[in-house]
Design an enzyme around this catalytic site. Structure first.
Site, mmCIF file in Angstrom:
data_model
loop_
_atom_site.group_PDB
_atom_site.id
_atom_site.type_symbol
_atom_site.label_atom_id
_atom_site.label_comp_id
_atom_site.label_asym_id
_atom_site.label_seq_id
_atom_site.Cartn_x
_atom_site.Cartn_y
_atom_site.Cartn_z
ATOM 1 N N LYS A 75 2.670 3.670 -3.725
ATOM 2 C CA LYS A 75 3.151 3.699 -5.114
ATOM 3 C C LYS A 75 3.331 5.161 -5.561
ATOM 4 O O LYS A 75 3.823 5.973 -4.792
ATOM 5 C CB LYS A 75 2.208 2.904 -6.011
ATOM 6 N N GLY A 85 -3.411 -5.129 -7.827
ATOM 7 C CA GLY A 85 -4.123 -4.090 -8.568
ATOM 8 C C GLY A 85 -5.124 -4.641 -9.580
ATOM 9 O O GLY A 85 -5.618 -3.913 -10.431
ATOM 10 N N HIS A 114 9.608 -5.124 -4.740
ATOM 11 C CA HIS A 114 8.178 -5.140 -5.086
ATOM 12 C C HIS A 114 8.033 -5.608 -6.535
ATOM 13 O O HIS A 114 8.885 -5.302 -7.380
ATOM 14 C CB HIS A 114 7.579 -3.737 -4.911
ATOM 15 N N GLU A 135 6.402 -4.592 -8.963
ATOM 16 C CA GLU A 135 6.472 -3.552 -9.998
ATOM 17 C C GLU A 135 7.921 -3.156 -10.267
ATOM 18 O O GLU A 135 8.285 -2.807 -11.385
ATOM 19 C CB GLU A 135 5.606 -2.346 -9.578
ATOM 20 N N ASN A 190 1.292 0.735 0.800
ATOM 21 C CA ASN A 190 2.218 1.063 -0.289
ATOM 22 C C ASN A 190 1.501 2.040 -1.214
ATOM 23 O O ASN A 190 0.620 1.643 -1.972
ATOM 24 C CB ASN A 190 2.600 -0.229 -1.030
ATOM 25 N N GLU A 234 3.312 -11.609 -2.396
ATOM 26 C CA GLU A 234 2.386 -10.875 -3.244
ATOM 27 C C GLU A 234 2.321 -11.554 -4.614
ATOM 28 O O GLU A 234 3.188 -11.327 -5.456
ATOM 29 C CB GLU A 234 2.861 -9.435 -3.434
ATOM 30 N N SER A 240 -4.560 -6.850 -3.887
ATOM 31 C CA SER A 240 -5.998 -6.554 -3.874
ATOM 32 C C SER A 240 -6.666 -6.801 -2.525
ATOM 33 O O SER A 240 -7.825 -7.217 -2.472
ATOM 34 C CB SER A 240 -6.716 -7.320 -4.994
HETATM 35 P P1 PGA Z 1 -2.942 -3.560 -4.408
HETATM 36 O O1 PGA Z 1 -1.341 -3.435 -4.357
HETATM 37 O O2 PGA Z 1 -3.401 -3.653 -2.965
HETATM 38 O O3 PGA Z 1 -3.401 -2.309 -5.082
HETATM 39 O O4 PGA Z 1 -3.246 -4.812 -5.174
HETATM 40 C C1 PGA Z 1 -0.587 -4.193 -3.431
HETATM 41 C C2 PGA Z 1 0.884 -3.927 -3.653
HETATM 42 O O5 PGA Z 1 1.292 -3.766 -4.804
HETATM 43 O O6 PGA Z 1 1.671 -3.861 -2.690
#
Ligand code: PGA
Length: 268
Positions: A15, A178, A100, A102, A13, A172, A215
């Site tokens: 982003k 993140g 997601h 976010e 992903n 998640e 992460s």
């Molecule tokens: P990250 O993001 O691996 O940077 O924690 C995962 C995601 O948001 O899908």
């Protein structure tokens, strides 16, 4: 009953990273570093503007599929800033992320909207990768299970049981995205089991793949993927560099094919 080999999926992903020229450069490097492997799927979710370029760059690789990070549930209309499923399909997408964290937490997407998008993706023949997960406050408040069940229930309400054959889920935990804090393999496996039980309780008796995200990186992917409950990973930060991402994929793949990895299962 038959033995169905389970796929192992590595989903990137990106982003709001990698516009057109960076996506093209990524593809060039990444393709040289990886080769298709049986039962392994590599999924990429670039920003919408890069989907067409990236999909064209990887089209000779049957193991790679490209998806959108977000779509609208309507095929067209007065939705300024929106992008429809037919549009991303025309650009080369075969998948879409839905819900997601976010999107849910920064853009206020509701369970009901997530369900509508999922249904629309299925109706258009693309695979929805639907994300669920609890925030830190919800976890600290002992509400993880309740939140996951609520998020699943919005989907269960609008999908027929058979439609779940084409759904992929990602667990998640929001507190792990993140932040550098990832769930332990035990935490992840436990919630994957909870999700599977909840699907089973609602009549979804066949296997729905569940990826883990939050992460994930080259240092922890192997220990996570040795858990048979995990069918792959959804990765943000550690998927942005082609060599780094190829390394995560190779470490994760090696871990998963060990006999203890539980790669096969019985499906009725
Ligand atoms: P990250 O993001 O691996 O940077 O924690 C995962 C995601 O948001 O899908």
């Amino acid at each position: 009953m038959k033995n169905v080999p389970r796929n192992l999926t590595f989903a990137a992903n990106w982003k709001m990273h990698h516009g057109i020229s960076e996506a093209r450069a990524f593809a060039e490097k990444f393709l040289a570093l990886t080769a298709p492997s049986d039962g392994r799927k590599l999924w990429f979710f670039p920003p919408a503007v890069s989907i067409a370029t990236f999909a064209a760059a990887v089209k000779q690789r049957p193991d790679i599929a490209v998806g959108a990070q977000n779509v609208h549930w309507e095929p067209k209309g007065a939705y300024t800033g929106g992008i429809s499923i037919p549009m991303v399909v025309e650009a080369g997408a075969r998948l879409t992320l839905v819900g997601h964290s976010e999107r849910r937490h920064l853009f206020g997407e509701t369970d009901e909207q997530v369900a509508r998008k999922t249904r629309a993706a299925l109706a258009s023949g693309i695979t929805p990768l639907v994300c669920v997960g609890e925030t830190l406050a919800e976890r600290d408040g002992g509400r993880t299970e309740q939140v996951i069940v609520r998020q699943l229930s919005a989907l269960l309400q609008v999908l027929d049981v058979q439609q779940w054959r084409d759904v992929v889920l990602a667990y998640e935990p929001v507190w792990a995205i993140g932040t550098g804090k990832n769930a332990t393999p035990d935490d992840a496996a436990q919630i994957h089991e909870l999700i599977r039980m909840e699907l089973g309780r609602n009549g979804v008796s066949f296997y729905v793949p569940i990826l883990y995200g939050g992460s994930v990186n080259a240092g922890n992917v192997a220990s996570l993927l040795t858990r048979p409950q995990l069918d792959g990973v959804l990765v943000g930060g550690a998927s942005l560099d082609p060599a780094g991402w190829a390394d995560v994929i190779s470490r994760g793949s090696e871990a998963k094919v060990r006999p203890s990895g539980g790669f096969d299962l019985v499906e009725s």
